[in-house]
Write a protein that holds these residues in place. Structure first.
Motif, mmCIF file in Angstrom:
data_model
loop_
_atom_site.group_PDB
_atom_site.id
_atom_site.type_symbol
_atom_site.label_atom_id
_atom_site.label_comp_id
_atom_site.label_asym_id
_atom_site.label_seq_id
_atom_site.Cartn_x
_atom_site.Cartn_y
_atom_site.Cartn_z
ATOM 1 N N GLN A 57 0.809 -1.220 0.000
ATOM 2 C CA GLN A 57 0.000 0.000 0.000
ATOM 3 C C GLN A 57 0.845 1.275 0.000
ATOM 4 O O GLN A 57 0.301 2.367 -0.118
ATOM 5 C CB GLN A 57 -0.966 -0.005 1.178
ATOM 6 C CG GLN A 57 -2.091 -1.013 1.016
ATOM 7 C CD GLN A 57 -3.124 -0.943 2.121
ATOM 8 O OE1 GLN A 57 -2.945 -0.281 3.138
ATOM 9 N NE2 GLN A 57 -4.224 -1.658 1.939
ATOM 10 N N LEU A 58 2.157 1.142 0.104
ATOM 11 C CA LEU A 58 3.020 2.311 -0.035
ATOM 12 C C LEU A 58 3.241 2.666 -1.504
ATOM 13 O O LEU A 58 3.780 3.732 -1.805
ATOM 14 C CB LEU A 58 4.377 2.053 0.634
ATOM 15 C CG LEU A 58 4.333 1.840 2.153
ATOM 16 C CD1 LEU A 58 5.722 1.541 2.677
ATOM 17 C CD2 LEU A 58 3.739 3.047 2.855
ATOM 18 N N PHE A 59 2.808 1.788 -2.411
ATOM 19 C CA PHE A 59 3.000 1.999 -3.843
ATOM 20 C C PHE A 59 1.651 2.036 -4.552
ATOM 21 O O PHE A 59 0.698 1.382 -4.130
ATOM 22 C CB PHE A 59 3.848 0.870 -4.434
ATOM 23 C CG PHE A 59 5.235 0.794 -3.862
ATOM 24 C CD1 PHE A 59 6.298 1.420 -4.489
ATOM 25 C CD2 PHE A 59 5.468 0.109 -2.678
ATOM 26 C CE1 PHE A 59 7.576 1.351 -3.951
ATOM 27 C CE2 PHE A 59 6.739 0.038 -2.138
ATOM 28 C CZ PHE A 59 7.798 0.668 -2.770
ATOM 29 N N ASN A 60 1.597 2.784 -5.648
ATOM 30 C CA ASN A 60 0.353 2.845 -6.419
ATOM 31 C C ASN A 60 0.183 1.577 -7.250
ATOM 32 O O ASN A 60 0.961 0.622 -7.137
ATOM 33 C CB ASN A 60 0.325 4.101 -7.291
ATOM 34 C CG ASN A 60 1.333 4.042 -8.428
ATOM 35 O OD1 ASN A 60 2.387 3.410 -8.327
ATOM 36 N ND2 ASN A 60 1.017 4.705 -9.529
ATOM 37 N N LYS A 61 -0.808 1.572 -8.108
ATOM 38 C CA LYS A 61 -1.229 0.347 -8.792
ATOM 39 C C LYS A 61 -0.146 -0.270 -9.657
ATOM 40 O O LYS A 61 -0.082 -1.489 -9.807
ATOM 41 C CB LYS A 61 -2.475 0.630 -9.638
ATOM 42 C CG LYS A 61 -2.269 1.698 -10.715
ATOM 43 C CD LYS A 61 -3.558 2.011 -11.439
ATOM 44 C CE LYS A 61 -3.357 3.099 -12.487
ATOM 45 N NZ LYS A 61 -4.636 3.448 -13.145
ATOM 46 N N ASP A 62 0.750 0.541 -10.263
ATOM 47 C CA ASP A 62 1.742 -0.004 -11.187
ATOM 48 C C ASP A 62 3.184 0.259 -10.740
ATOM 49 O O ASP A 62 4.106 0.224 -11.551
ATOM 50 C CB ASP A 62 1.515 0.539 -12.600
ATOM 51 C CG ASP A 62 1.527 2.069 -12.658
ATOM 52 O OD1 ASP A 62 1.778 2.700 -11.603
ATOM 53 O OD2 ASP A 62 1.293 2.625 -13.741
ATOM 54 N N PHE A 63 3.380 0.526 -9.468
ATOM 55 C CA PHE A 63 4.713 0.739 -8.900
ATOM 56 C C PHE A 63 5.459 1.897 -9.567
ATOM 57 O O PHE A 63 6.680 1.858 -9.709
ATOM 58 C CB PHE A 63 5.567 -0.539 -8.986
ATOM 59 C CG PHE A 63 5.160 -1.602 -8.005
ATOM 60 C CD1 PHE A 63 5.562 -1.553 -6.682
ATOM 61 C CD2 PHE A 63 4.363 -2.647 -8.416
ATOM 62 C CE1 PHE A 63 5.182 -2.523 -5.781
ATOM 63 C CE2 PHE A 63 3.972 -3.637 -7.531
ATOM 64 C CZ PHE A 63 4.385 -3.571 -6.202
ATOM 65 N N THR A 64 4.739 2.934 -9.959
ATOM 66 C CA THR A 64 5.393 4.132 -10.483
ATOM 67 C C THR A 64 5.458 5.247 -9.454
ATOM 68 O O THR A 64 6.211 6.207 -9.629
ATOM 69 C CB THR A 64 4.663 4.650 -11.731
ATOM 70 O OG1 THR A 64 3.287 4.897 -11.403
ATOM 71 C CG2 THR A 64 4.734 3.622 -12.859
ATOM 72 N N LEU A 65 4.683 5.140 -8.375
ATOM 73 C CA LEU A 65 4.658 6.158 -7.327
ATOM 74 C C LEU A 65 4.846 5.515 -5.965
ATOM 75 O O LEU A 65 4.370 4.401 -5.721
ATOM 76 C CB LEU A 65 3.332 6.927 -7.338
ATOM 77 C CG LEU A 65 2.956 7.691 -8.606
ATOM 78 C CD1 LEU A 65 1.569 8.302 -8.456
ATOM 79 C CD2 LEU A 65 3.994 8.772 -8.936
ATOM 80 N N LEU A 66 5.521 6.237 -5.074
ATOM 81 C CA LEU A 66 5.743 5.810 -3.700
ATOM 82 C C LEU A 66 5.174 6.857 -2.755
ATOM 83 O O LEU A 66 5.446 8.052 -2.915
ATOM 84 C CB LEU A 66 7.246 5.637 -3.439
ATOM 85 C CG LEU A 66 7.705 5.401 -1.996
ATOM 86 C CD1 LEU A 66 7.120 4.120 -1.432
ATOM 87 C CD2 LEU A 66 9.240 5.369 -1.937
ATOM 88 N N ALA A 67 4.359 6.432 -1.796
ATOM 89 C CA ALA A 67 3.779 7.364 -0.830
ATOM 90 C C ALA A 67 4.873 7.987 0.025
ATOM 91 O O ALA A 67 5.836 7.313 0.417
ATOM 92 C CB ALA A 67 2.761 6.647 0.054
ATOM 93 N N GLY A 68 4.730 9.274 0.319
ATOM 94 C CA GLY A 68 5.746 9.948 1.112
ATOM 95 C C GLY A 68 5.248 11.244 1.708
ATOM 96 O O GLY A 68 4.068 11.588 1.625
ATOM 97 N N ILE A 69 6.177 11.950 2.311
ATOM 98 C CA ILE A 69 5.919 13.247 2.939
ATOM 99 C C ILE A 69 6.920 14.241 2.370
ATOM 100 O O ILE A 69 8.097 13.924 2.187
ATOM 101 C CB ILE A 69 6.097 13.156 4.470
ATOM 102 C CG1 ILE A 69 5.030 12.260 5.099
ATOM 103 C CG2 ILE A 69 6.075 14.553 5.103
ATOM 104 C CD1 ILE A 69 3.629 12.840 5.107
#
Length: 329
Positions: A57-69
């Motif tokens: 869940q730290l990554f979007n559907k296709d592993f192109t984005l990483l959740a962060g601050i």
């Protein structure tokens, strides 16, 4: 995924996502560095012991984005955002240092599974979501957290009120959302339900501190942190030496079976994930000062012996690289 500080300084993070084929050949590599005002959530900087569900869940559907601050330039404010895994750039809005009012203090950013929707919590424990790439205001309030964070099952906010959830590091919700396993270093492994207010949640494993343990769970070892659920009533948990399958009764009111999935060993084992086929687990194992290696384990074969897939090599500039298994396909 490897994560470490980069030559730009300890407050600057870099990562390398490496993909492998089933026989251990490298299929692709994506090195990336992030801006100094950003912090990839949990996988870099301030790592936590996370379940497979939490890491995904730290990554979007296709592993192109990483959740962060991303932090405000003046130090006043923290904005939930996403980091592009190709360019390393911040995606979406940043805190506005000139805005008059209360600066945002966001936390716990995660993606809703199979989407680009970024969910996060504000300083008042309100939970919001928005498209990670959008700059518009978030959707209406999604709920409120009972404490320092929340879990997400589909679009349902999970926020148990028990102390075990509020202090937990690893959390995993069972398929169907009936119950979750949560782990705390002091209090151990517990089962909780969404919205549960009872602080006397049942523990899995030997009873300590006078706490109540779940019937049949005495053989669950200490320090067994949830890795994944392989079914609505089947949990796999792990500590450094063991990978354990725990089968519950249909109502989760008792444990019907506890199975050790690894032979006796003196290795350091971590990062177990369930493969897409539902019958295979992969995990990281290290012997002494040797390199970490990826191992495969057949879950449907009695007394299966783990098979080494490949040694895992970190980035060349790694000083104290953190390693996480993300997913299998």
């Amino acid at each position: 995924m490897w994560c470490d500080g980069t030559p730009g300084g300890l407050s600057t993070f870099g990562a390398a996502i490496v993909s492998y084929t089933a026989d251990g050949r490298i299929a692709g590599q994506r090195p990336v560095s992030y801006p100094s005002d950003s912090e990839p959530q949990y996988v870099c900087g301030s790592p936590r012991d996370l379940s497979q569900q939490q890491v995904r869940q730290l990554f979007n559907k296709d592993f192109t984005l990483l959740a962060g601050i991303v932090r405000a330039a003046n130090g006043q404010g923290r904005q939930a955002t996403a980091l592009d895994l190709e360019s390393g750039q911040v995606v979406g809005p940043r805190p506005d240092p000139d805005a008059f009012g209360v600066a945002p203090r966001h936390s716990s950013p995660v993606f809703q599974s199979g989407t680009d929707l970024l969910w996060y919590q504000d300083q008042d424990r309100r939970i919001w979501s928005r498209d990670a790439r959008a700059t518009q205001a978030p959707a209406p309030e999604r709920g409120r957290s009972a404490g320092n964070g929340f879990m997400l099952e589909g679009s349902t906010v999970w926020t148990p009120l028990s102390w075990s959830m509020l202090s937990a590091s690893a959390e995993a919700i069972a398929p169907g959302g009936a119950i979750a396993a949560v782990f705390d270093e002091v209090w151990g492994l517990h089962l909780v339900r969404n919205g549960q207010e009872d602080t006397d949640t049942p523990k899995l494993g030997p009873s300590r501190y006078g706490d109540k343990n779940l019937p049949g769970s005495d053989r669950v070892p200490d320090g067994c942190s949830p890795r994944f659920w392989s079914g609505p009533t089947v949990l796999v948990c792990a500590n450094a030496r063991a990978l354990v399958r725990v089968t519950f009764a249909a109502d989760h009111g008792s444990v019907t079976r506890v199975e050790s999935l690894l032979p006796e060993n003196d290795r350091d084992n971590s990062e177990a994930v369930l493969a897409a086929d539902g019958r295979t687990a992969y995990f990281v194992s290290r012997a002494g000062s040797g390199p970490p290696a990826l191992y495969r384990l057949a879950l449907d074969t009695p007394n299966a012996v783990p098979a080494k897939v490949v040694d895992l090599s970190g980035p060349a500039n790694a000083r104290s690289a953190q390693l996480h298994l993300l997913a299998t396909q």
